[in-house]
Design a protein around this motif. Structure first.
Motif, PDB file in Angstrom:
ATOM      1  N   ALA A 266     -54.842 -55.892 -29.655  1.00 25.89           N
ATOM      2  CA  ALA A 266     -55.238 -56.425 -28.348  1.00 25.89           C
ATOM      3  C   ALA A 266     -54.017 -56.460 -27.446  1.00 25.89           C
ATOM      4  CB  ALA A 266     -55.842 -57.814 -28.489  1.00 25.89           C
ATOM      5  N   ALA A 267     -54.087 -55.759 -26.300  1.00 26.79           N
ATOM      6  CA  ALA A 267     -52.955 -55.677 -25.370  1.00 26.79           C
ATOM      7  C   ALA A 267     -52.995 -56.856 -24.404  1.00 26.79           C
ATOM      8  CB  ALA A 267     -52.991 -54.349 -24.620  1.00 26.79           C
ATOM      9  N   GLY A 268     -52.513 -58.011 -24.889  1.00 26.92           N
ATOM     10  CA  GLY A 268     -52.550 -59.224 -24.077  1.00 26.92           C
ATOM     11  C   GLY A 268     -51.370 -59.369 -23.133  1.00 26.92           C
ATOM     12  N   ASP A 269     -50.388 -58.464 -23.220  1.00 26.50           N
ATOM     13  CA  ASP A 269     -49.239 -58.504 -22.294  1.00 26.50           C
ATOM     14  C   ASP A 269     -49.611 -57.691 -21.060  1.00 26.50           C
ATOM     15  OD1 ASP A 269     -46.881 -58.634 -20.976  1.00 26.50           O
ATOM     16  OD2 ASP A 269     -45.652 -57.773 -22.576  1.00 26.50           O
ATOM     17  N   THR A 270     -50.411 -58.304 -20.176  1.00 26.30           N
ATOM     18  CA  THR A 270     -50.920 -57.595 -18.997  1.00 26.30           C
ATOM     19  C   THR A 270     -49.943 -57.627 -17.835  1.00 26.30           C
ATOM     20  OG1 THR A 270     -52.045 -59.608 -18.268  1.00 26.30           O
ATOM     21  CG2 THR A 270     -53.309 -58.073 -19.635  1.00 26.30           C
ATOM     22  N   PHE A 271     -48.846 -58.351 -17.967  1.00 24.11           N
ATOM     23  CA  PHE A 271     -47.865 -58.431 -16.878  1.00 24.11           C
ATOM     24  C   PHE A 271     -46.919 -57.229 -16.868  1.00 24.11           C
ATOM     25  CE2 PHE A 271     -49.019 -62.887 -17.599  1.00 24.11           C
ATOM     26  CZ  PHE A 271     -49.430 -63.225 -16.330  1.00 24.11           C
TER      27      PHE A 271
ATOM     28  N   ALA B 254     -45.904 -51.222 -19.128  1.00 23.87           N
ATOM     29  CA  ALA B 254     -45.305 -50.450 -20.219  1.00 23.87           C
ATOM     30  C   ALA B 254     -45.708 -51.011 -21.575  1.00 23.87           C
ATOM     31  CB  ALA B 254     -43.782 -50.450 -20.078  1.00 23.87           C
ATOM     32  N   ALA B 255     -45.924 -52.330 -21.652  1.00 21.94           N
ATOM     33  CA  ALA B 255     -46.313 -52.944 -22.926  1.00 21.94           C
ATOM     34  C   ALA B 255     -47.689 -52.456 -23.359  1.00 21.94           C
ATOM     35  CB  ALA B 255     -46.306 -54.467 -22.788  1.00 21.94           C
ATOM     36  N   VAL B 256     -48.610 -52.357 -22.391  1.00 21.82           N
ATOM     37  CA  VAL B 256     -49.964 -51.879 -22.704  1.00 21.82           C
ATOM     38  C   VAL B 256     -49.905 -50.429 -23.186  1.00 21.82           C
ATOM     39  CG1 VAL B 256     -52.267 -51.425 -21.776  1.00 21.82           C
ATOM     40  CG2 VAL B 256     -51.008 -53.457 -21.041  1.00 21.82           C
TER      41      VAL B 256
ATOM     42  N   GLY C 124     -52.315 -56.857 -14.845  1.00 19.42           N
ATOM     43  CA  GLY C 124     -52.454 -58.121 -14.147  1.00 19.42           C
ATOM     44  C   GLY C 124     -53.713 -58.895 -14.502  1.00 19.42           C
ATOM     45  N   ALA C 125     -54.509 -58.360 -15.420  1.00 18.38           N
ATOM     46  CA  ALA C 125     -55.728 -59.067 -15.829  1.00 18.38           C
ATOM     47  C   ALA C 125     -55.366 -60.342 -16.569  1.00 18.38           C
ATOM     48  CB  ALA C 125     -56.581 -58.154 -16.705  1.00 18.38           C
ATOM     49  N   ASP C 126     -56.340 -61.234 -16.693  1.00 17.14           N
ATOM     50  CA  ASP C 126     -56.119 -62.502 -17.386  1.00 17.14           C
ATOM     51  C   ASP C 126     -55.933 -62.226 -18.879  1.00 17.14           C
ATOM     52  OD1 ASP C 126     -56.010 -65.047 -18.285  1.00 17.14           O
ATOM     53  OD2 ASP C 126     -58.098 -65.561 -17.853  1.00 17.14           O
ATOM     54  N   PRO C 127     -54.748 -62.512 -19.444  1.00 13.65           N
ATOM     55  CA  PRO C 127     -54.503 -62.228 -20.865  1.00 13.65           C
ATOM     56  C   PRO C 127     -55.443 -62.999 -21.792  1.00 13.65           C
ATOM     57  CG  PRO C 127     -52.696 -63.505 -19.928  1.00 13.65           C
ATOM     58  CD  PRO C 127     -53.549 -63.079 -18.786  1.00 13.65           C
ATOM     59  N   ALA C 128     -55.846 -64.205 -21.376  1.00 10.05           N
ATOM     60  CA  ALA C 128     -56.786 -64.981 -22.196  1.00 10.05           C
ATOM     61  C   ALA C 128     -58.129 -64.264 -22.294  1.00 10.05           C
ATOM     62  CB  ALA C 128     -56.960 -66.378 -21.605  1.00 10.05           C
TER      63      ALA C 128
ATOM     64  N   LEU D 122     -57.039 -58.583 -36.609  1.00  7.73           N
ATOM     65  CA  LEU D 122     -56.799 -58.398 -35.172  1.00  7.73           C
ATOM     66  C   LEU D 122     -55.403 -58.920 -34.854  1.00  7.73           C
ATOM     67  CD1 LEU D 122     -57.709 -57.799 -32.234  1.00  7.73           C
ATOM     68  CD2 LEU D 122     -58.586 -60.145 -32.153  1.00  7.73           C
ATOM     69  N   LEU D 123     -54.573 -58.051 -34.248  1.00  8.27           N
ATOM     70  CA  LEU D 123     -53.216 -58.424 -33.844  1.00  8.27           C
ATOM     71  C   LEU D 123     -53.185 -58.539 -32.324  1.00  8.27           C
ATOM     72  CD1 LEU D 123     -51.374 -55.869 -36.146  1.00  8.27           C
ATOM     73  CD2 LEU D 123     -51.527 -58.329 -36.531  1.00  8.27           C
ATOM     74  N   VAL D 124     -52.955 -59.748 -31.820  1.00 11.76           N
ATOM     75  CA  VAL D 124     -52.999 -60.002 -30.375  1.00 11.76           C
ATOM     76  C   VAL D 124     -51.574 -60.067 -29.824  1.00 11.76           C
ATOM     77  CG1 VAL D 124     -53.812 -61.550 -28.554  1.00 11.76           C
ATOM     78  CG2 VAL D 124     -55.141 -61.294 -30.670  1.00 11.76           C
TER      79      VAL D 124
END
Length: 449
Positions: free
Chosen positions: A282-287, A290-292, A312-316, A334-336
């Protein structure tokens, strides 16, 4: 005469006679000299012309008789030559005819040439197996996978910089001193404070050393005492990397920027696949875009699904959707991933708390593991990070990265003593296989060797 010349010079009369005489002489030279020159040139030209004319006459005298004699035979023999050509064509015409007749039978042996392909037993080209024998010679290249001895990098190799350039080089040098006196104790304390263990851990160790000082007869005794105390702390807090007991088991991965969190997630996915498990990321680093993208690359490498959203989406929200997707697809783990937030940014830490809470709503009891990824190069800052993340969410374990590139391996001791957190895995190289399970005994032996 001399008197006249002298008088003429005085009166200037001499110049009156001399100058005109000189000018007249020059005039005569100018007038008659070119004519003399022309005459000489003309004479030279005439002589040259005479020579050419004489040579021409000689050539004509030599050529004319030859030409006269040569003109008669061609004209006389021309008729004869014509007659010869008229008579000869009949004979040569008969002769060339057999030549083509001979060529036709010669064409018949040509089919015998295709019989030469029968000599295609030159299929001795199966000698090409010989190059096949050369291929096995190149097969030493598969010996490169024998370089897994390098991938099998150990904690010992990872601690080389800590031992050679860190506090351990000074500490081991100190222990060679056979006398345990005040100077040795003071220097020991100074070295430990530079070992990135933290003040609390160093104070605890020095208290134990001072209490047992009477038992030490040499520096080696002090070394063995410290070694066993550190071993006890690490073993007491040790816990192996958790096994997958339910589907999906959810790991929440946290840590600061640059700690190697996203790469660690990719390596963990590889480990789970090697165990026969099905991971999801899960690509929760939306800021950080490059992380995604980086996580997607790891997903492609491991052939596993990556849940992501726009930048920029809500990571939650991403975490919530990922949990539901993991449940519906019946994956094992699942690895978040989360934003590489700084531990001193209160609002971002609150966001991490929100992600943790949302995951718990999507699946009660989740996340099952909250793992902080720490860069060994950060030293005591890593200890501070672990403390503050533990205050925001319930950190259950630690993964130490870049241990092989740091001289600050002592940070593991401080984390175990002050936070009581187990070190699950240690990164001792860049390859996937270099993320190794942490073994307290192996670590201590390698450190004090």
């Amino acid at each position: 005469m001399q008197a006249w010349i002298e008088e003429s010079l005085k009166n200037g009369e001499l110049f009156f006679y001399i100058v005109p005489a000189v000018l007249l002489l020059l005039l005569l030279i100018v007038i008659f000299w070119p004519e003399k020159k022309k005459k000489t040139k003309e004479e030279i030209e005439e002589t040259e012309l005479d020579k050419l004319i004489k040579a021409d006459k000689k050539l004509k005298a030599e050529i004319e008789p030859v030409v006269e004699n040569a003109e008669e035979p061609p004209f006389k023999e021309a008729d004869k030559e014509i007659q010869l050509f008229e008579e000869k064509p009949a004979e040569p015409v008969v002769e060339p005819e057999p030549e083509p007749v001979q060529t036709s039978p010669e064409t018949s042996p040509e089919p015998e040439k295709p019989a030469e392909p029968v000599a295609e037993p030159v299929e001795a080209e199966p000698v090409e197996p010989e190059p096949v024998q050369t291929f096995p010679e190149t097969s030493p290249e598969p010996e490169k996978p024998a370089e897994p001895e390098q991938p099998a990098a150990t904690i010992k190799s990872g601690l080389e910089k800590t031992k050679k350039g860190g506090f351990m080089s000074r500490l081991l040098g100190l222990f060679k001193n056979s006398v345990v006196d005040d100077d040795l104790i003071e220097e020991l304390e100074e070295i430990l404070y530079t070992a990135d263990m933290g003040v609390t851990t160093v104070s605890w160790l020095m208290d134990l050393v001072n209490k047992n000082r009477s038992k030490f007869t040499s520096g080696d005794d002090v070394k063995q005492f410290l070694k066993e105390q550190i071993r006890e702390v690490l073993v007491a807090n040790h816990k192996p990397f958790p096994e997958i007991t339910e589907k999906p088991t959810i790991f929440l991965m946290v840590g600061v920027n640059g700690a190697g969190k996203t790469t660690t997630i990719g390596k963990l996915a590889h480990k789970f696949i090697a165990q026969g498990k099905v991971p999801m990321l899960a690509a929760g680093d939306t800021f950080r875009a490059a992380a995604v993208e980086q996580l997607k690359v790891w997903g492609e490498r491991n052939n596993c699904t990556v849940i992501s959203d726009k930048d920029g989406a809500d990571p939650a929200s991403v975490a919530f959707n990922a949990v539901n997707s993991a449940i519906s697809k019946d994956v094992d783990v699942l690895l978040v991933d989360t934003a590489g937030r700084l531990q001193n940014r209160v609002n971002l830490m609150e966001e991490l708390v929100k992600i943790n809470r949302v995951i718990g709503k999507a699946k009660p009891g989740a996340p099952h593991e909250t793992v902080i990824v720490i860069d060994a190069n950060n030293g005591q800052n890593a200890l501070t990070q672990a403390k503050q993340f533990s205050e925001a969410v319930k950190v259950t374990g630690i993964i130490i990265t870049k241990l092989d590139g740091s001289a600050k391996g002592g940070v593991l001791i401080g984390i175990a003593k002050e936070l009581g957190l187990p070190v699950y895995l240690v990164g001792v190289g860049e390859k996937i296989e270099d993320l190794r399970p942490f073994d307290p005994n192996e670590f201590v032996e390698a450190l004090f060797e």
